[in-house]
Scaffold this motif. Structure first.
Motif, short mmCIF file in Angstrom:
data_model
loop_
_atom_site.label_atom_id
_atom_site.label_comp_id
_atom_site.label_asym_id
_atom_site.label_seq_id
_atom_site.Cartn_x
_atom_site.Cartn_y
_atom_site.Cartn_z
N THR A 58 -10.47 0.69 -10.67
CA THR A 58 -11.05 0.26 -9.34
C THR A 58 -10.03 -1.02 -8.64
N ALA A 59 -10.18 -0.78 -7.42
CA ALA A 59 -9.07 -1.80 -6.72
C ALA A 59 -9.84 -2.58 -5.81
N PHE A 60 -9.68 -3.37 -5.01
CA PHE A 60 -10.08 -4.21 -3.90
C PHE A 60 -8.85 -4.44 -3.02
N VAL A 61 -8.84 -3.30 -2.29
CA VAL A 61 -7.80 -3.13 -1.23
C VAL A 61 -7.84 -3.89 0.11
N THR A 62 -7.74 -5.16 0.26
CA THR A 62 -7.75 -6.02 1.30
C THR A 62 -6.44 -6.48 1.81
N SER A 63 -6.36 -6.58 3.11
CA SER A 63 -5.32 -7.34 3.81
C SER A 63 -5.81 -8.55 4.24
N THR A 64 -6.65 -9.38 3.68
CA THR A 64 -7.10 -10.57 3.91
C THR A 64 -6.39 -11.57 3.21
N SER A 65 -6.64 -13.02 3.41
CA SER A 65 -5.93 -13.99 2.69
C SER A 65 -6.41 -14.35 1.31
N VAL A 114 -6.40 -6.24 -6.96
CA VAL A 114 -6.56 -6.91 -5.82
C VAL A 114 -5.57 -7.36 -5.03
N THR A 115 -5.36 -6.89 -3.78
CA THR A 115 -4.22 -7.01 -2.84
C THR A 115 -4.79 -8.15 -1.78
N ASN A 116 -3.85 -8.54 -1.15
CA ASN A 116 -4.01 -9.60 -0.39
C ASN A 116 -2.92 -9.64 1.07
N ALA A 117 -3.16 -10.47 1.83
CA ALA A 117 -2.34 -10.37 3.18
C ALA A 117 -0.83 -10.38 2.87
N ALA A 118 -0.39 -11.33 1.94
CA ALA A 118 1.03 -11.55 1.55
C ALA A 118 1.65 -10.42 1.09
N MET A 119 0.92 -9.56 0.71
CA MET A 119 1.56 -8.27 0.12
C MET A 119 1.92 -7.17 0.89
N THR A 120 1.52 -7.27 2.25
CA THR A 120 2.04 -6.47 3.39
C THR A 120 2.56 -7.05 4.71
N ALA A 121 3.50 -6.52 5.57
CA ALA A 121 3.97 -7.05 6.48
C ALA A 121 3.04 -6.48 7.70
N ALA A 122 2.33 -5.30 7.42
CA ALA A 122 1.55 -4.63 8.48
C ALA A 122 0.02 -4.46 7.87
N PRO A 168 -1.30 2.01 7.03
CA PRO A 168 -1.80 2.50 5.78
C PRO A 168 -1.10 1.75 4.57
N ASP A 169 -0.22 0.82 5.22
CA ASP A 169 0.76 0.23 4.05
C ASP A 169 0.10 -0.38 2.88
N THR A 200 -12.37 0.36 12.48
CA THR A 200 -11.01 -0.10 12.56
C THR A 200 -10.48 0.25 11.18
N SER A 201 -11.14 -0.59 10.33
CA SER A 201 -10.38 -0.62 8.76
C SER A 201 -10.35 0.74 8.22
N LEU A 202 -11.37 1.66 8.65
CA LEU A 202 -11.60 3.09 8.08
C LEU A 202 -10.16 3.77 8.54
N GLN A 203 -9.50 3.36 9.62
CA GLN A 203 -8.27 4.22 9.89
C GLN A 203 -6.96 4.19 8.86
N SER A 204 -7.18 2.98 8.11
CA SER A 204 -6.15 2.56 7.03
C SER A 204 -6.13 3.50 5.97
N PRO A 205 -7.19 3.78 5.17
CA PRO A 205 -6.98 4.48 4.23
C PRO A 205 -6.98 6.28 4.66
N LEU A 206 -7.36 6.39 5.78
CA LEU A 206 -7.38 7.93 6.39
C LEU A 206 -5.81 8.19 6.59
N ALA A 207 -5.15 7.10 7.37
CA ALA A 207 -3.64 7.14 7.30
C ALA A 207 -2.88 7.40 6.34
N ALA A 208 -3.32 6.89 5.27
CA ALA A 208 -2.62 7.14 3.94
C ALA A 208 -3.29 8.24 3.18
#
Length: 237
Positions: free
Chosen positions: A109-116, A139-147, A152-153, A177-185
């Motif tokens: 399981t992963a928490f794939v977020t681009s929040t802080s 668990v990801t966060n905003a600092a792990m991606t520039a986009a 989909p990054d 809006t957030s749905l577009q991210s995994p779909l693009a991946a």
């Protein structure tokens, strides 16, 4: 295809915070001397854009006003975090069931977020021992991606770190809006709308539910659904 990982895509897929967020925005507006008040309908419309500062900027443009969006958003985050520190939040329906099943079956399981990181930490603090960051393999966060999302990054990064392909995962997102991210991946995705994202267009989701369940998650890959394969709706609760 074997299910190797379940990817929760945002804070809103784990806990319902929509009204906490809206109230925090309105407090920040008052602190900033702005004669703004986002009611539920306005906030729902603004959720079509990703990121709080971006929503503030977009709204200011519609009013012909200039504001320091980053400063207003900083105040909003401050108010939101203060409210969350009270604690007592509960996971959304089905989340704990999915987490327990995944742990038992060896599904990551992963928490794939681009929040802080701050937002992540305050969310888990509010959940107490009900659901913790250590319950997730990643668990990801905003600092792990520039986009940030909807790019989909962050999902591509999660797949790489988990050592799996897109076809082995199912994602869960709570807004169109957030749905577009995994779909693009190229990840099959379940839409799990929150209180203020009901009625958005989730036409490319593999399923749209009001409660998560093992049956819904596992059926996505078993049925051969690809991301955006159909317009199926699942009543799960």
């Amino acid at each position: 295809m074997t299910l190797s990982a379940i990817l929760f895509g945002s804070i809103g897929t784990l806990v319902e915070t929509s009204e906490h967020q809206r109230a925090a925005f309105n407090r920040a507006f008052r602190d900033s001397g702005l004669d703004w008040n986002w009611d539920q309908n306005t906030y729902r419309e603004l959720l079509s854009s990703s990121g709080g500062a971006q929503r503030i900027t977009s709204y200011a443009k519609t009013r012909g006003e200039e504001v320091d969006a980053n400063e207003v958003h900083r105040l909003k985050t401050q108010h939101f975090n203060s409210g969350m520190e009270i604690g007592g939040l509960k996971p959304r329906p089905g989340v704990l069931e999915i987490m327990r099943w995944a742990a038992k079956e060896g599904v990551k399981t992963a928490f794939v977020t681009s929040t802080s990181r701050d937002n992540i930490e305050i969310t888990f603090k509010a959940l107490g021992n009900t659901l913790t960051e250590s319950d997730f393999n990643l668990v990801t966060n905003a600092a792990m991606t520039a986009a940030p999302k909807p790019a989909p990054d962050i999902y591509n990064l999660a797949l790489e770190k988990l050592g799996i392909s897109a076809s082995e995962a199912v994602a869960v997102e709570d807004t169109a809006t957030s749905l577009q991210s995994p779909l693009a991946a190229q990840i099959a995705t379940v839409a799990f709308p929150g209180a203020n994202s009901l009625g958005q267009n989730y036409g490319h989701a593999a399923a749209v539910v009001d409660r998560l369940s093992v049956e819904v998650i596992t059926s996505i890959l078993l049925s051969g659904d690809a991301a955006g394969a159909d317009d199926r709706r699942v009543a799960a609760g």
